[in-house]
Design an enzyme around this catalytic site. Structure first.
Site, PDB file in Angstrom:
ATOM      1  N   GLN A  39       2.898   9.949   1.397  1.00  0.00           N
ATOM      2  CA  GLN A  39       4.256   9.395   1.394  1.00  0.00           C
ATOM      3  C   GLN A  39       5.089   9.850   0.203  1.00  0.00           C
ATOM      4  O   GLN A  39       6.315   9.720   0.220  1.00  0.00           O
ATOM      5  CB  GLN A  39       4.198   7.863   1.411  1.00  0.00           C
ATOM      6  CG  GLN A  39       3.633   7.302   2.714  1.00  0.00           C
ATOM      7  CD  GLN A  39       3.503   5.796   2.622  1.00  0.00           C
ATOM      8  OE1 GLN A  39       2.495   5.281   2.164  1.00  0.00           O
ATOM      9  NE2 GLN A  39       4.527   5.082   3.053  1.00  0.00           N
TER      10      GLN A  39
ATOM     11  N   GLY B 254       0.834  -1.201   0.000  1.00  0.00           N
ATOM     12  CA  GLY B 254       0.000   0.000   0.000  1.00  0.00           C
ATOM     13  C   GLY B 254       0.861   1.240   0.000  1.00  0.00           C
ATOM     14  O   GLY B 254       2.015   1.214   0.431  1.00  0.00           O
TER      15      GLY B 254
ATOM     16  N   CYS C  22       6.169  -0.308   6.716  1.00  0.00           N
ATOM     17  CA  CYS C  22       5.786   0.887   5.973  1.00  0.00           C
ATOM     18  C   CYS C  22       6.940   1.296   5.077  1.00  0.00           C
ATOM     19  O   CYS C  22       8.099   1.271   5.504  1.00  0.00           O
ATOM     20  CB  CYS C  22       5.473   2.011   6.966  1.00  0.00           C
ATOM     21  SG  CYS C  22       5.004   3.555   6.184  1.00  0.00           S
ATOM     22  N   LEU C  23       6.641   1.681   3.846  1.00  0.00           N
ATOM     23  CA  LEU C  23       7.701   2.084   2.914  1.00  0.00           C
ATOM     24  C   LEU C  23       8.418   3.345   3.397  1.00  0.00           C
ATOM     25  O   LEU C  23       9.544   3.607   2.993  1.00  0.00           O
ATOM     26  CB  LEU C  23       7.126   2.300   1.504  1.00  0.00           C
ATOM     27  CG  LEU C  23       6.596   1.028   0.817  1.00  0.00           C
ATOM     28  CD1 LEU C  23       5.951   1.376  -0.521  1.00  0.00           C
ATOM     29  CD2 LEU C  23       7.707  -0.004   0.634  1.00  0.00           C
TER      30      LEU C  23
ATOM     31  N   HIS D 299      -2.083   7.497   7.196  1.00  0.00           N
ATOM     32  CA  HIS D 299      -1.119   8.375   6.506  1.00  0.00           C
ATOM     33  C   HIS D 299      -1.798   9.664   6.042  1.00  0.00           C
ATOM     34  O   HIS D 299      -1.230  10.752   6.137  1.00  0.00           O
ATOM     35  CB  HIS D 299      -0.529   7.676   5.271  1.00  0.00           C
ATOM     36  CG  HIS D 299       0.634   6.786   5.554  1.00  0.00           C
ATOM     37  ND1 HIS D 299       1.794   7.224   6.167  1.00  0.00           N
ATOM     38  CD2 HIS D 299       0.849   5.473   5.297  1.00  0.00           C
ATOM     39  CE1 HIS D 299       2.657   6.219   6.273  1.00  0.00           C
ATOM     40  NE2 HIS D 299       2.106   5.139   5.748  1.00  0.00           N
TER      41      HIS D 299
ATOM     42  N   HIS E 258      -4.060   1.450   7.827  1.00  0.00           N
ATOM     43  CA  HIS E 258      -2.690   1.985   7.859  1.00  0.00           C
ATOM     44  C   HIS E 258      -2.561   3.158   6.871  1.00  0.00           C
ATOM     45  O   HIS E 258      -2.041   4.222   7.216  1.00  0.00           O
ATOM     46  CB  HIS E 258      -1.727   0.846   7.507  1.00  0.00           C
ATOM     47  CG  HIS E 258      -0.286   1.236   7.377  1.00  0.00           C
ATOM     48  ND1 HIS E 258       0.697   0.731   8.199  1.00  0.00           N
ATOM     49  CD2 HIS E 258       0.342   2.068   6.502  1.00  0.00           C
ATOM     50  CE1 HIS E 258       1.865   1.257   7.843  1.00  0.00           C
ATOM     51  NE2 HIS E 258       1.683   2.063   6.815  1.00  0.00           N
ATOM     52  N   GLU E 259      -3.062   2.959   5.648  1.00  0.00           N
ATOM     53  CA  GLU E 259      -2.932   4.007   4.624  1.00  0.00           C
ATOM     54  C   GLU E 259      -3.812   5.217   4.943  1.00  0.00           C
ATOM     55  O   GLU E 259      -3.423   6.362   4.685  1.00  0.00           O
ATOM     56  CB  GLU E 259      -3.264   3.460   3.237  1.00  0.00           C
ATOM     57  CG  GLU E 259      -2.416   2.278   2.762  1.00  0.00           C
ATOM     58  CD  GLU E 259      -0.921   2.474   2.914  1.00  0.00           C
ATOM     59  OE1 GLU E 259      -0.450   3.626   2.871  1.00  0.00           O
ATOM     60  OE2 GLU E 259      -0.217   1.459   3.098  1.00  0.00           O
TER      61      GLU E 259
HETATM   62 NI    NI Z   1       2.873   3.239   5.543  1.00  0.00          NI
END
Ligand code: NI
Length: 171
Positions: free
Chosen positions: A51, A46, A92-93, A138, A134-135
């Site tokens: 991000q 995701g 997480c990226l 963000h 989670h997204e």
């Molecule tokens: Ni993340």
């Protein structure tokens, strides 16, 4: 399509609250396509626009086994949350190589616009449910490490800052 640079925690821009997308036009479709390419290239499940330093309510995700079923959520809103919770390991990226357990609703229902600008509903459970929550965090400026203890969070912060410094030195 193009790969976009991903902000790394604790970059303060990750705490920006995203605004709704006013119109799903060519600019947004380009953003969506670039985000999908970036997500696949980074082997993530995701990615939120936050991000990639775009502060509009856009998420891409793909929790399918073959990574061939991208889902686009524009202006997502959770309409139902299960009373039941689940504890899953998250990464997480924006916080590479860090994984830890976070409690989330086991199931959520989301209403959003797709890449075509049409509204749809998604019922998510398991990994997809975790990913949606989670997204969506963000988009509100929240990174998953903020659910961890202050001690763990400080350690992660220090580790990420060191990693970024090392990379900037070219090491
Ligand atoms: Ni993340």
């Amino acid at each position: 399509m193009a790969q976009l640079p991903i902000l790394r925690y604790p970059d303060p821009r990750l705490h920006t609250v995203a605004r709704p997308v006013a119109v799903v036009d060519e600019r947004i479709r380009q953003l969506v396509d670039d985000m999908i390419e970036t997500m696949y290239a980074s082997e993530g499940v995701g990615l939120a626009a936050t991000q990639v330093d775009v502060h509009e309510r856009v998420i891409v995700m793909d929790t399918s086994d073959q990574h061939d079923q991208p889902v686009v959520l524009i202006n997502p809103e959770i309409t139902e949350r299960s009373a039941e919770f689940m504890l899953g390991e998250e990464g997480c990226l924006s916080v590479p190589q860090i994984y830890d357990k976070v409690e989330r609703h086991a199931r959520v229902t989301v209403r959003a616009l797709g890449r075509d600008g049409q509204p749809f509903e998604l019922k998510a459970e398991g990994l997809a449910s975790v990913c949606v929550q989670h997204e969506m965090d963000h988009l509100l400026g929240k990174v998953f490490v903020e659910y961890l203890s202050p001690l763990k969070r400080d350690r992660i912060r220090t580790k990420m800052l060191k990693k970024t410094r090392e990379e900037q030195r070219g090491g």
